[in-house]
Design a protein around this motif. Structure first.
Motif, mmCIF file in Angstrom:
data_model
loop_
_atom_site.group_PDB
_atom_site.id
_atom_site.type_symbol
_atom_site.label_atom_id
_atom_site.label_comp_id
_atom_site.label_asym_id
_atom_site.label_seq_id
_atom_site.Cartn_x
_atom_site.Cartn_y
_atom_site.Cartn_z
ATOM 1 N N VAL A 264 0.847 -1.186 0.000
ATOM 2 C CA VAL A 264 0.000 0.000 0.000
ATOM 3 C C VAL A 264 0.891 1.247 0.000
ATOM 4 O O VAL A 264 2.001 1.233 0.521
ATOM 5 N N CYS A 265 0.385 2.312 -0.607
ATOM 6 C CA CYS A 265 1.059 3.609 -0.577
ATOM 7 C C CYS A 265 0.464 4.429 0.550
ATOM 8 O O CYS A 265 -0.758 4.671 0.572
ATOM 9 N N GLU A 266 1.293 4.842 1.474
ATOM 10 C CA GLU A 266 0.815 5.537 2.658
ATOM 11 C C GLU A 266 1.376 6.957 2.711
ATOM 12 O O GLU A 266 2.558 7.176 2.444
ATOM 13 N N THR A 267 0.519 7.893 3.047
ATOM 14 C CA THR A 267 0.939 9.287 3.163
ATOM 15 C C THR A 267 1.023 9.672 4.643
ATOM 16 O O THR A 267 0.071 9.488 5.402
ATOM 17 N N ASN A 268 2.180 10.193 5.031
ATOM 18 C CA ASN A 268 2.370 10.594 6.420
ATOM 19 C C ASN A 268 2.005 12.075 6.553
ATOM 20 O O ASN A 268 2.702 12.941 6.040
ATOM 21 N N GLN A 269 0.891 12.348 7.195
ATOM 22 C CA GLN A 269 0.427 13.728 7.335
ATOM 23 C C GLN A 269 0.415 14.152 8.800
ATOM 24 O O GLN A 269 0.153 13.351 9.678
#
Length: 269
Positions: A264-269
């Motif tokens: 999965v592609c995960e965005t760290n926000q």
């Protein structure tokens, strides 16, 4: 319909004689049942997917990836053991068409080329055994073709995104101003990138782009890593539609079972 007849329909598209030497394409698990009424098609024979197919009451399961690439005993309580237990417990056939399907340039692997309306469709690399023609098309690994008219890079990526459902991917190399010809190889096909560029491709698409491979081809042109899962998942979905047409007169239900991308592609926000 007898299992042998179902296998004959499968192998009319995915000739097991063209599979790579290391690839165990073919029957993975035999069953005693002599009549097939429901054929489930999927990318991977995982326990979860097999369980869903059995809940649908499938009696024959066709996957792209084999149950195992090397002979093994069910000596551990792992996914291999669980898959065998499910299939043998319900007396269900499992057949894998792996590289035997990959090499059929005009088969389901060409779904993306057809979606992009490419012409001059041909393999990137010939088989090790030499040229082989089936249904007027050469068999080999990878697919390459030409657009009806060159596309700008933004138009090309917009089309690719619309067709695959992807909105991001990894890239190496500099994008060209225009894209006239592309090449792709589903799954682990980055070894074909340099040959694709030498054959005139403006872009190469595949999965599993690795660091050192990216270093080697960076100066040749742009290569997009769409991930191992997506191109092959769409390929099996396309094959399902073909099998539904081929088996309709035999009163066999053919269903596609979506798989699961473990990455999965995960965005760290």
């Amino acid at each position: 319909m007898q299992p042998e007849s179902v296998i004959s329909v499968i192998e009319s598209v995915a000739n097991p004689g063209l599979a790579e030497d290391w690839d165990p394409s073919g029957v993975q698990v035999a069953a005693t049942r002599e009549r097939i009424q429901r054929l489930a098609v999927a990318l991977d024979p995982t326990p979860d997917l097999i369980a869903r197919a059995l809940e649908w009451e499938a009696d024959f399961l066709l996957t792209h990836h084999p149950l195992s690439l090397t002979p093994a005993l069910p000596s551990r309580l792992d996914d291999f053991h669980a898959s065998l237990r499910l299939l043998l417990g319900r007396d269900v056939w499992l057949y894998a068409a792996h590289t035997s399907l990959d090499v059929q340039t005009n088969g389901p692997v060409a779904w993306l080329a057809r979606s992009l309306q490419l012409s001059d469709i041909a393999p990137i690399a010939e088989l090790k055994s030499g040229p082989y023609e089936q249904d007027g098309f050469l068999a080999g690994f990878g697919v390459q073709g030409t657009f009806p008219a060159p596309l700008s890079w933004p138009d090309f990526t917009a089309q690719l995104s619309s067709i695959t459902g992807l909105h991001s991917w990894r890239r190496t190399g500099k994008p060209p101003a225009e894209v006239a010809r592309i090449a792709y190889c589903p799954g682990s096909g980055m070894s074909l990138a340099s040959k694709a560029f030498s054959s005139g491709a403006d872009v190469f698409l595949s999965g599993d782009l690795k660091y050192h491979a990216a270093q080697e081809i960076e100066g040749l042109g742009p290569a997009l890593d769409l991930g191992h899962f997506i191109l092959e998942e769409h390929m099996m979905r396309a094959w399902t539609r073909d099998l539904q047409s081929a088996l309709a007169e035999h009163d066999i239900d053919v269903g596609f079972f979506p798989g699961h991308d473990p990455i999965v592609c995960e965005t760290n926000q």
